[in-house]
Enzyme design. Structure first.
Site, PDB file in Angstrom:
ATOM      1  N   ARG A 224      -3.086  21.487 -14.022  1.00 25.21           N
ATOM      2  CA  ARG A 224      -2.039  20.537 -14.403  1.00 25.21           C
ATOM      3  C   ARG A 224      -2.447  19.616 -15.796  1.00 25.21           C
ATOM      4  O   ARG A 224      -1.508  19.468 -16.533  1.00 25.21           O
ATOM      5  CB  ARG A 224      -1.939  19.243 -13.385  1.00 25.21           C
ATOM      6  CG  ARG A 224      -1.057  18.590 -13.870  1.00 25.21           C
ATOM      7  CD  ARG A 224      -0.529  17.219 -12.554  1.00 25.21           C
ATOM      8  NE  ARG A 224       0.552  16.631 -13.096  1.00 25.21           N
ATOM      9  CZ  ARG A 224       1.211  15.628 -12.200  1.00 25.21           C
ATOM     10  NH1 ARG A 224       0.825  15.594 -10.901  1.00 25.21           N
ATOM     11  NH2 ARG A 224       2.017  14.995 -12.878  1.00 25.21           N
TER      12      ARG A 224
ATOM     13  N   HIS B 170       6.584   7.717 -27.440  1.00 19.46           N
ATOM     14  CA  HIS B 170       5.653   8.674 -26.966  1.00 19.46           C
ATOM     15  C   HIS B 170       5.742  10.167 -27.513  1.00 19.46           C
ATOM     16  O   HIS B 170       5.054  11.027 -27.913  1.00 19.46           O
ATOM     17  CB  HIS B 170       5.731   8.631 -25.625  1.00 19.46           C
ATOM     18  CG  HIS B 170       4.964   9.689 -24.433  1.00 19.46           C
ATOM     19  ND1 HIS B 170       3.531   9.599 -24.786  1.00 19.46           N
ATOM     20  CD2 HIS B 170       5.132  10.876 -24.014  1.00 19.46           C
ATOM     21  CE1 HIS B 170       3.329  10.403 -24.087  1.00 19.46           C
ATOM     22  NE2 HIS B 170       4.302  11.372 -23.312  1.00 19.46           N
TER      23      HIS B 170
ATOM     24  N   LYS C 256       7.274  22.509 -14.845  1.00 17.72           N
ATOM     25  CA  LYS C 256       6.376  21.687 -14.371  1.00 17.72           C
ATOM     26  C   LYS C 256       6.100  21.502 -12.748  1.00 17.72           C
ATOM     27  O   LYS C 256       5.111  21.083 -12.437  1.00 17.72           O
ATOM     28  CB  LYS C 256       6.812  20.182 -14.657  1.00 17.72           C
ATOM     29  CG  LYS C 256       6.005  19.058 -14.216  1.00 17.72           C
ATOM     30  CD  LYS C 256       6.307  17.862 -15.090  1.00 17.72           C
ATOM     31  CE  LYS C 256       5.064  16.909 -14.937  1.00 17.72           C
ATOM     32  NZ  LYS C 256       5.205  15.602 -15.487  1.00 17.72           N
TER      33      LYS C 256
ATOM     34  N   GLU D 274       8.638  17.221 -25.595  1.00 15.20           N
ATOM     35  CA  GLU D 274       8.072  17.550 -24.163  1.00 15.20           C
ATOM     36  C   GLU D 274       8.850  18.813 -23.799  1.00 15.20           C
ATOM     37  O   GLU D 274       8.177  19.690 -23.137  1.00 15.20           O
ATOM     38  CB  GLU D 274       8.524  16.663 -23.232  1.00 15.20           C
ATOM     39  CG  GLU D 274       7.616  15.038 -23.486  1.00 15.20           C
ATOM     40  CD  GLU D 274       6.063  15.415 -23.157  1.00 15.20           C
ATOM     41  OE1 GLU D 274       5.728  16.543 -22.499  1.00 15.20           O
ATOM     42  OE2 GLU D 274       5.425  14.349 -22.975  1.00 15.20           O
TER      43      GLU D 274
ATOM     44  N   ASN E 271      -0.696  18.239 -20.573  1.00 17.55           N
ATOM     45  CA  ASN E 271      -1.102  17.319 -21.594  1.00 17.55           C
ATOM     46  C   ASN E 271      -1.379  17.830 -23.130  1.00 17.55           C
ATOM     47  O   ASN E 271      -1.880  17.417 -24.027  1.00 17.55           O
ATOM     48  CB  ASN E 271      -2.299  16.482 -21.421  1.00 17.55           C
ATOM     49  CG  ASN E 271      -1.968  15.795 -19.923  1.00 17.55           C
ATOM     50  OD1 ASN E 271      -1.099  14.920 -19.956  1.00 17.55           O
ATOM     51  ND2 ASN E 271      -2.877  16.163 -18.912  1.00 17.55           N
TER      52      ASN E 271
ATOM     53  N   HIS F 234      -1.336  15.522 -26.114  1.00 17.52           N
ATOM     54  CA  HIS F 234      -1.367  14.041 -25.578  1.00 17.52           C
ATOM     55  C   HIS F 234      -2.596  13.351 -26.064  1.00 17.52           C
ATOM     56  O   HIS F 234      -2.484  12.050 -26.123  1.00 17.52           O
ATOM     57  CB  HIS F 234      -0.968  13.989 -23.887  1.00 17.52           C
ATOM     58  CG  HIS F 234       0.177  14.274 -23.773  1.00 17.52           C
ATOM     59  ND1 HIS F 234       0.951  15.533 -24.180  1.00 17.52           N
ATOM     60  CD2 HIS F 234       1.304  13.594 -23.021  1.00 17.52           C
ATOM     61  CE1 HIS F 234       2.178  15.512 -23.637  1.00 17.52           C
ATOM     62  NE2 HIS F 234       2.232  14.291 -22.915  1.00 17.52           N
TER      63      HIS F 234
ATOM     64  N   ARG G 124       0.773  -1.313   0.029  1.00 11.22           N
ATOM     65  CA  ARG G 124       0.057  -0.075   0.070  1.00 11.22           C
ATOM     66  C   ARG G 124       0.880   1.332   0.185  1.00 11.22           C
ATOM     67  O   ARG G 124       0.387   2.376   0.311  1.00 11.22           O
ATOM     68  CB  ARG G 124      -0.882  -0.070   1.035  1.00 11.22           C
ATOM     69  CG  ARG G 124      -2.014  -1.122   1.228  1.00 11.22           C
ATOM     70  CD  ARG G 124      -2.897  -1.091   2.279  1.00 11.22           C
ATOM     71  NE  ARG G 124      -4.021  -2.215   2.001  1.00 11.22           N
ATOM     72  CZ  ARG G 124      -3.949  -3.255   2.579  1.00 11.22           C
ATOM     73  NH1 ARG G 124      -2.946  -3.544   3.474  1.00 11.22           N
ATOM     74  NH2 ARG G 124      -5.002  -4.077   2.511  1.00 11.22           N
TER      75      ARG G 124
ATOM     76  N   LYS H  35       3.002  11.185 -11.373  1.00  7.51           N
ATOM     77  CA  LYS H  35       2.279  10.264 -12.135  1.00  7.51           C
ATOM     78  C   LYS H  35       2.970   9.082 -12.612  1.00  7.51           C
ATOM     79  O   LYS H  35       3.989   8.960 -12.988  1.00  7.51           O
ATOM     80  CB  LYS H  35       1.868  10.835 -13.673  1.00  7.51           C
ATOM     81  CG  LYS H  35       0.702  11.965 -13.403  1.00  7.51           C
ATOM     82  CD  LYS H  35       0.378  12.258 -14.770  1.00  7.51           C
ATOM     83  CE  LYS H  35      -0.978  13.132 -14.960  1.00  7.51           C
ATOM     84  NZ  LYS H  35      -1.210  13.515 -16.196  1.00  7.51           N
TER      85      LYS H  35
ATOM     86  N   GLU I 257      -4.277  16.721 -10.947  1.00  6.47           N
ATOM     87  CA  GLU I 257      -4.989  17.112 -12.299  1.00  6.47           C
ATOM     88  C   GLU I 257      -6.217  17.357 -11.986  1.00  6.47           C
ATOM     89  O   GLU I 257      -7.184  16.815 -12.974  1.00  6.47           O
ATOM     90  CB  GLU I 257      -4.472  15.977 -13.403  1.00  6.47           C
ATOM     91  CG  GLU I 257      -4.652  16.751 -14.746  1.00  6.47           C
ATOM     92  CD  GLU I 257      -4.098  15.611 -15.715  1.00  6.47           C
ATOM     93  OE1 GLU I 257      -4.964  15.213 -16.587  1.00  6.47           O
ATOM     94  OE2 GLU I 257      -2.679  15.590 -15.719  1.00  6.47           O
TER      95      GLU I 257
ATOM     96  N   HIS J 120      -1.909  10.101 -27.477  1.00  3.47           N
ATOM     97  CA  HIS J 120      -2.035   8.758 -27.214  1.00  3.47           C
ATOM     98  C   HIS J 120      -3.052   7.869 -28.168  1.00  3.47           C
ATOM     99  O   HIS J 120      -2.742   6.672 -27.971  1.00  3.47           O
ATOM    100  CB  HIS J 120      -2.867   8.770 -25.674  1.00  3.47           C
ATOM    101  CG  HIS J 120      -2.160   9.376 -24.508  1.00  3.47           C
ATOM    102  ND1 HIS J 120      -2.581   9.976 -23.505  1.00  3.47           N
ATOM    103  CD2 HIS J 120      -0.624   9.449 -24.381  1.00  3.47           C
ATOM    104  CE1 HIS J 120      -1.361  10.222 -22.593  1.00  3.47           C
ATOM    105  NE2 HIS J 120      -0.546   9.925 -23.379  1.00  3.47           N
TER     106      HIS J 120
END
Length: 361
Positions: free
Chosen positions: A238, A262, A224, A182, A242, A245, A118, A140, A234, A249
């Site tokens: 935030r 990517h 960032k 990026e 993206n 993205h 956990r 992330k 997010e 994606h």
């Protein structure tokens, strides 16, 4: 050496940027809290840098997990290798995981750290430009699903990020260019001065000038860190990180993870986002031209795969994490360094932009 803090209160952590700092144990070993360490790397990076890292950990109880390299292996099934190793070595809640690799390794190691018992601690040692400027910072983590990229994961912040610029010396040119997508993103979304600096220095950056790379990585991490400190999970601002993205994606999922890197998919997605921003009447065409020119200078694609069609794009984009209450939210620009999260682009306008970019009907 450049150094900044990502301010998250009790969970704040440092980001160190300099050549050669992997060998400076005095700088970063204090961020390992216990005696147990598990290094997660891949079969490309481990032969290059694993031995050097283990030298710094001589007084720790160390195990290692070497994953297959590539985005296609960023899956729950491969993630099990990390848990198997931790359990077989009897690692407890005081263990620290170390991600030694690019974005795939960092995402998987971080997700394993978020899940194991956990939640345990981890450290990011990114080995690609993309990971240094983006994926290693902000917490992330996750894995891909056949139906969508990064759809299974968790927010889990590292203890520190160690960006050793010497690790970029072995980075292939294609991977380096992918990382530059990026870098350019930060100039477009929130730092117009940085964008101008990139225009002035892109040629030398592509030649891997260490001093300029250090400044570029630092500026990206500052941007960032500021965004993440304002919106860690997010819920709002935030999402501007993206840019490109959602389109990107869709490309990665459609083409098969790893066939388009990517950063390459993000570059093509950024070109689509620029075109859509102009189509909406929000962005001056001159800014679009400058953005495209910088992407091209970084040896990045600015057109989507011609084998994709509009329906395929829209279906895959509809599964994106930024979809809210059935509405597709996209990151668009209203000016250089000015990004917004918007649901105002209609399916018709998005389709027109895709068709104009060469996507099939």
């Amino acid at each position: 050496m450049k150094h900044l803090e990502l301010d998250l209160g009790a969970r704040s952590y440092p980001i160190f940027i300099a050549p050669g700092i992997l060998g400076d144990g005095a700088l970063w070993l204090k961020y390992i809290r216990g005696q147990q360490v598990c290094i997660v790397s891949n079969d490309t990076i481990a032969p290059l840098y694993l031995a050097s890292l283990k030298q710094q950990l001589a007084d720790k109880s160390v195990c290692e997990v070497i994953l297959p390299d590539g985005e296609s292996h960023k899956t729950l099934a491969v993630l099990e290798n990390i848990f198997d190793t931790l359990l077989q070595a009897n690692h407890n809640r005081s263990t620290t995981l170390i991600a030694l690799g690019g974005g795939v390794v960092g995402d998987m190691c971080g997700f394993a750290a978020a899940c194991y018992q956990r939640g345990v601690q981890f450290i990011q040692i990114p080995t690609t430009l993309l990971a240094m400027v983006d994926s290693s910072v902000g917490g992330k983590t996750g894995v891909n699903h056949p139906l969508g990229k990064n759809m299974i994961g968790a927010f889990h912040q590292p203890n520190c990020v160690l960006a050793d610029l010497n690790l970029l010396n072995t980075l292939p040119d294609r991977e380096f260019s992918a990382g530059m997508a990026e870098v350019i993103k930060y100039g477009l979304i929130c730092d117009a001065d940085f964008f101008v600096w990139l225009e002035q220095n892109m040629s030398a950056l592509m030649g891997r000038d260490t001093e300029l790379l250090s400044e570029a990585v630092y500026r990206c991490c500052v941007n960032k860190a500021n965004v993440v400190a304002d919106d860690e999970r997010e819920g709002g601002r935030r999402a501007i990180l993206n840019l490109g993205h959602t389109f990107g994606h869709a490309i990665e999922t459609a083409e098969g993870y790893g066939n388009w890197l990517h950063g390459e998919a993000v570059a093509a997605g950024t070109a689509l986002a620029l075109a859509l921003s102009v189509k909406m009447g929000w962005l001056p065409p001159e800014v679009e031209k400058r953005g495209l020119a910088l992407l091209v200078q970084a040896d990045l694609p600015i057109a989507p795969p011609p084998n994709m069609n509009v329906d395929q794009f829209l279906q895959l984009m509809g599964r994106d994490k930024k979809v809210l209450d059935g509405q597709l939210r996209l990151i668009l620009l209203t000016g250089l360094g000015e990004a917004v999260v918007s649901s105002e682009a209609s399916v018709e306008i998005i389709s027109q932009v895709l068709l104009a970019a060469g996507v099939g009907a």
